[in-house]
Design a protein around this motif. Structure first.
Motif: not given
Length: 180
Positions: A64-66, A37-38, A61-62, A33-34, A41, A68-69
């Motif tokens: 970008g994370w999704e 973790a975000i 940011l979510m 899950e984004a 951080d 990448r996932s």
């Protein structure tokens, strides 16, 4: 569309991550899950991209994370369980009463998952708050409704997870994956 990527979505504290962890223990690949973790951080670095500070930056940011996932999971041939997906960012912005930027809408239309999406309903018996999950039960229920509406709007078929033990939820998901 990546037919091997299965999203698990829903409101906070509904057992999504616990279910995914149990399936990972059985050999399934997964993407984390984004949001949590975000938050960890951002708190660590004293950043402001937090749902209680800068919701727009948190959403970016979510996203970008999704993305990448999605790319990481698309390289795998076996089934991958996604702890939320790109449409969750649309849902988050909608829930927050914020405008959904065109690029976020485009990402949800472009980066597709298996049409079958598991949705975990609000479950009072297991819902809890912590340092990263500050939502109350009303917001958890509202999040579930918004995610259901969002995924439906993007053409996904929702499969509601039953409010049963983790083992029974695992069996439920396995039965649906076999049918796929």
């Amino acid at each position: 569309m990546c037919d091997n990527m299965f999203v698990v979505t829903g409101g906070p504290g509904s057992g999504k991550s616990t279910l995914i962890d149990a399936l990972r223990d059985r050999g399934f690949a997964s993407m984390p899950e984004a949001g949590r973790a975000i938050i960890r951080d951002q708190v660590q670095i004293r950043g402001t991209a937090l749902p209680w500070a800068d919701k727009v930056m948190f959403a970016e940011l979510m996203l970008g994370w999704e993305l990448r996932s999605w790319h990481e999971a698309s390289a795998l041939e076996k089934p991958v369980l996604m702890d939320r997906g790109v449409p969750d960012v649309v849902g988050y912005l909608t829930l927050s009463g914020l405008r959904v930027p065109a690029h976020v809408e485009a990402a949800a239309k472009t980066y597709r998952y298996n049409r079958m999406v598991f949705i975990a309903p609000y479950w009072e018996d297991i819902f809890g708050q912590d340092a990263e999950r500050k939502q109350d039960h009303e917001e958890a229920e509202a999040t579930n409704r918004v995610m259901a509406d969002t995924y439906t709007r993007f053409g996904y078929q929702l499969v509601e997870l039953p409010t049963v033990s983790v083992g029974e939820r695992v069996a439920f998901v396995l039965d649906h994956l076999k049918a796929e």
